[in-house]
Design a protein around this motif. Structure first.
Motif, PDB file in Angstrom:
ATOM      1  N   GLU A 147       3.255   2.210 -17.949  1.00  0.00           N
ATOM      2  CA  GLU A 147       4.702   2.461 -17.854  1.00  0.00           C
ATOM      3  C   GLU A 147       5.020   3.939 -18.108  1.00  0.00           C
ATOM      4  N   ASN A 148       4.391   4.509 -19.147  1.00  0.00           N
ATOM      5  CA  ASN A 148       4.614   5.940 -19.409  1.00  0.00           C
ATOM      6  C   ASN A 148       4.019   6.802 -18.299  1.00  0.00           C
ATOM      7  N   ALA A 149       2.916   6.359 -17.724  1.00  0.00           N
ATOM      8  CA  ALA A 149       2.325   7.100 -16.607  1.00  0.00           C
ATOM      9  C   ALA A 149       3.345   7.225 -15.474  1.00  0.00           C
ATOM     10  N   ARG A 150       3.985   6.131 -15.148  1.00  0.00           N
ATOM     11  CA  ARG A 150       4.962   6.146 -14.049  1.00  0.00           C
ATOM     12  C   ARG A 150       6.097   7.118 -14.355  1.00  0.00           C
ATOM     13  N   LYS A 151       6.607   7.072 -15.601  1.00  0.00           N
ATOM     14  CA  LYS A 151       7.700   7.986 -15.986  1.00  0.00           C
ATOM     15  C   LYS A 151       7.233   9.435 -15.941  1.00  0.00           C
ATOM     16  N   GLU A 152       6.034   9.699 -16.475  1.00  0.00           N
ATOM     17  CA  GLU A 152       5.530  11.071 -16.537  1.00  0.00           C
ATOM     18  C   GLU A 152       5.246  11.611 -15.131  1.00  0.00           C
ATOM     19  N   ILE A 153       4.681  10.781 -14.268  1.00  0.00           N
ATOM     20  CA  ILE A 153       4.409  11.216 -12.894  1.00  0.00           C
ATOM     21  C   ILE A 153       5.718  11.632 -12.224  1.00  0.00           C
ATOM     22  N   ASP A 154       6.765  10.870 -12.468  1.00  0.00           N
ATOM     23  CA  ASP A 154       8.060  11.183 -11.849  1.00  0.00           C
ATOM     24  C   ASP A 154       8.657  12.496 -12.360  1.00  0.00           C
ATOM     25  N   LEU A 155       8.250  12.937 -13.563  1.00  0.00           N
ATOM     26  CA  LEU A 155       8.730  14.228 -14.075  1.00  0.00           C
ATOM     27  C   LEU A 155       8.097  15.395 -13.331  1.00  0.00           C
ATOM     28  N   PHE A 156       6.871  15.196 -12.858  1.00  0.00           N
ATOM     29  CA  PHE A 156       6.115  16.315 -12.278  1.00  0.00           C
ATOM     30  C   PHE A 156       6.017  16.286 -10.760  1.00  0.00           C
ATOM     31  N   PHE A 157       6.151  15.102 -10.169  1.00  0.00           N
ATOM     32  CA  PHE A 157       5.895  14.973  -8.726  1.00  0.00           C
ATOM     33  C   PHE A 157       6.986  14.154  -8.041  1.00  0.00           C
ATOM     34  N   SER A 158       7.325  14.571  -6.828  1.00  0.00           N
ATOM     35  CA  SER A 158       8.175  13.734  -5.991  1.00  0.00           C
ATOM     36  C   SER A 158       7.294  12.653  -5.371  1.00  0.00           C
ATOM     37  N   GLN A 159       7.925  11.610  -4.873  1.00  0.00           N
ATOM     38  CA  GLN A 159       7.141  10.484  -4.337  1.00  0.00           C
ATOM     39  C   GLN A 159       6.196  10.924  -3.223  1.00  0.00           C
ATOM     40  N   ASP A 160       6.669  11.838  -2.357  1.00  0.00           N
ATOM     41  CA  ASP A 160       5.814  12.205  -1.217  1.00  0.00           C
ATOM     42  C   ASP A 160       4.709  13.196  -1.595  1.00  0.00           C
ATOM     43  N   GLU A 161       4.698  13.647  -2.831  1.00  0.00           N
ATOM     44  CA  GLU A 161       3.583  14.499  -3.293  1.00  0.00           C
ATOM     45  C   GLU A 161       2.406  13.682  -3.826  1.00  0.00           C
ATOM     46  N   VAL A 162       2.627  12.392  -4.046  1.00  0.00           N
ATOM     47  CA  VAL A 162       1.541  11.514  -4.515  1.00  0.00           C
ATOM     48  C   VAL A 162       0.948  10.837  -3.277  1.00  0.00           C
ATOM     49  N   LEU A 163      -0.274  11.238  -2.944  1.00  0.00           N
ATOM     50  CA  LEU A 163      -0.851  10.866  -1.654  1.00  0.00           C
ATOM     51  C   LEU A 163      -1.631   9.562  -1.725  1.00  0.00           C
ATOM     52  N   GLU A 164      -1.619   8.881  -0.613  1.00  0.00           N
ATOM     53  CA  GLU A 164      -2.398   7.648  -0.509  1.00  0.00           C
ATOM     54  C   GLU A 164      -3.450   7.889   0.553  1.00  0.00           C
ATOM     55  N   TYR A 165      -4.707   7.798   0.183  1.00  0.00           N
ATOM     56  CA  TYR A 165      -5.781   8.015   1.163  1.00  0.00           C
ATOM     57  C   TYR A 165      -7.045   7.314   0.689  1.00  0.00           C
ATOM     58  N   ARG A 166      -7.936   7.098   1.624  1.00  0.00           N
ATOM     59  CA  ARG A 166      -9.218   6.460   1.307  1.00  0.00           C
ATOM     60  C   ARG A 166     -10.308   7.509   1.295  1.00  0.00           C
ATOM     61  N   ARG A 167     -11.262   7.334   0.393  1.00  0.00           N
ATOM     62  CA  ARG A 167     -12.453   8.177   0.409  1.00  0.00           C
ATOM     63  C   ARG A 167     -13.618   7.333   0.925  1.00  0.00           C
ATOM     64  N   ASP A 168     -14.487   7.940   1.691  1.00  0.00           N
ATOM     65  CA  ASP A 168     -15.633   7.183   2.200  1.00  0.00           C
ATOM     66  C   ASP A 168     -16.506   6.657   1.062  1.00  0.00           C
ATOM     67  N   ILE A 169     -16.517   7.397  -0.074  1.00  0.00           N
ATOM     68  CA  ILE A 169     -17.378   6.949  -1.188  1.00  0.00           C
ATOM     69  C   ILE A 169     -16.802   5.766  -1.957  1.00  0.00           C
ATOM     70  N   ASP A 170     -15.533   5.426  -1.716  1.00  0.00           N
ATOM     71  CA  ASP A 170     -14.919   4.375  -2.534  1.00  0.00           C
ATOM     72  C   ASP A 170     -15.717   3.073  -2.514  1.00  0.00           C
ATOM     73  N   LYS A 171     -16.357   2.776  -1.385  1.00  0.00           N
ATOM     74  CA  LYS A 171     -17.112   1.515  -1.298  1.00  0.00           C
ATOM     75  C   LYS A 171     -18.325   1.537  -2.227  1.00  0.00           C
ATOM     76  N   TRP A 172     -18.753   2.735  -2.651  1.00  0.00           N
ATOM     77  CA  TRP A 172     -19.903   2.852  -3.549  1.00  0.00           C
ATOM     78  C   TRP A 172     -19.477   2.862  -5.018  1.00  0.00           C
ATOM     79  N   LEU A 173     -18.171   2.809  -5.238  1.00  0.00           N
ATOM     80  CA  LEU A 173     -17.663   2.785  -6.623  1.00  0.00           C
ATOM     81  C   LEU A 173     -17.221   1.368  -7.010  1.00  0.00           C
ATOM     82  N   GLY A 174     -17.364   0.440  -6.102  1.00  0.00           N
ATOM     83  CA  GLY A 174     -17.071  -0.953  -6.431  1.00  0.00           C
ATOM     84  C   GLY A 174     -15.644  -1.341  -6.138  1.00  0.00           C
TER      85      GLY A 174
END
Ligand code: DAT
Ligand code: MG
Length: 155
Positions: free
Chosen positions: A128-155
Motif C-alpha cells: 500500500e505504501n509502495a503504491r502511494k510512494e510511486i505516485d509521488l515520484f512517477f506519473s502512471q505512464d512513466e511506469v512501464l509494462e514490458y516483458r524480458r526474455d529472461i523472465d521465463k528463467w526466473l520462474g
C-alpha cells in the motif's frame, strides 16, 4: 500500468544522496537487478522539501524528521520502481535493517554503510505504501509494462 490496483509486486526504491556521493548507485541497483527484480521506472532528481515531507510523512512527529528531510534533499537521488514476486519484502531483505550497524553482512546496509543517518537506500515497507510512494515520484505512464526474455528463467 494500472496503479489503481494494489500491485503487490511493485516497490519504490530511492538510491539516497550518500549512495550517489559515494559512487555506490551502480552497486546498489546491480544487487537488486541480479536478484531478478525488473526496473519498470527510473529517474534521477533532487528532492525538494515538499516532496521529502510528503514521502516521509509517517515520520513527521519524530525527532529525526528535520534531519531526515535535510539529508534526503541534500544532493540528487535516483528513484526506481522495481517489479517482481514479493518485491516489497524481497527488497527489504536485500536492504538490511534500518541501522547499518545492526544490518546483517550480505545486505546493502550491512556491507556498505555504518550510520543510521546515511543508510544508502529507501525501500517501501508495504504494498500500500509502495503504491502511494510511486505516485509521488512517477506519473502512471512513466511506469512501464514490458516483458524480458529472461523472465521465463526466473520462474
Ligand atoms: P527504513 O528506511 O528502514 O524504512 P524508517 O522508515 O523507520 O526506516 O526510517 C526512515 C529513515 O529515517 C531511515 O532510513 C533513517 C532515518 N531514521 C530512522 N530512525 C532514525 C533515528 N532513530 N534517528 C535518526 N534517523 C533515523
Ligand atoms: Mg521506511
Amino acid at each position: 500500468m494500472k496503479q489503481n490496483d494494489l500491485r503487490a509486486d511493485l516497490s519504490l526504491v530511492l538510491v539516497k544522496p550518500d549512495a550517489i556521493q559515494r559512487g555506490l548507485a551502480g552497486e546498489i541497483i546491480s544487487r537488486l537487478e541480479r536478484k531478478g527484480l525488473k526496473i519498470v521506472a527510473m529517474k534521477m532528481l533532487q528532492m525538494d522539501k515538499n516532496l521529502a515531507q510528503r514521502h516521509y510523512a509517517v515520520h513527521e512527529d519524530k525527532a529525526f524528521f528535520g534531519g531526515l528531510v535535510d539529508f534526503i534533499t541534500s544532493s540528487p537521488i535516483i528513484a526506481i520502481v522495481f517489479q517482481g514476486k514479493e518485491a516489497v519484502e524481497v527488497i527489504r531483505q536485500i536492504m538490511g535493517e534500518t541501522d547499518p550497524a545492526k544490518a546483517k553482512p550480505g545486505t546493502i546496509r550491512g556491507d556498505l554503510a555504518l550510520d543510521l543517518g546515511c543508510n544508502l537506500i529507501h525501500g517501501s515497507d508495504s504494498a500500500e505504501n509502495a503504491r502511494k510512494e510511486i505516485d509521488l515520484f512517477f506519473s502512471q505512464d512513466e511506469v512501464l509494462e514490458y516483458r524480458r526474455d529472461i523472465d521465463k528463467w526466473l520462474g
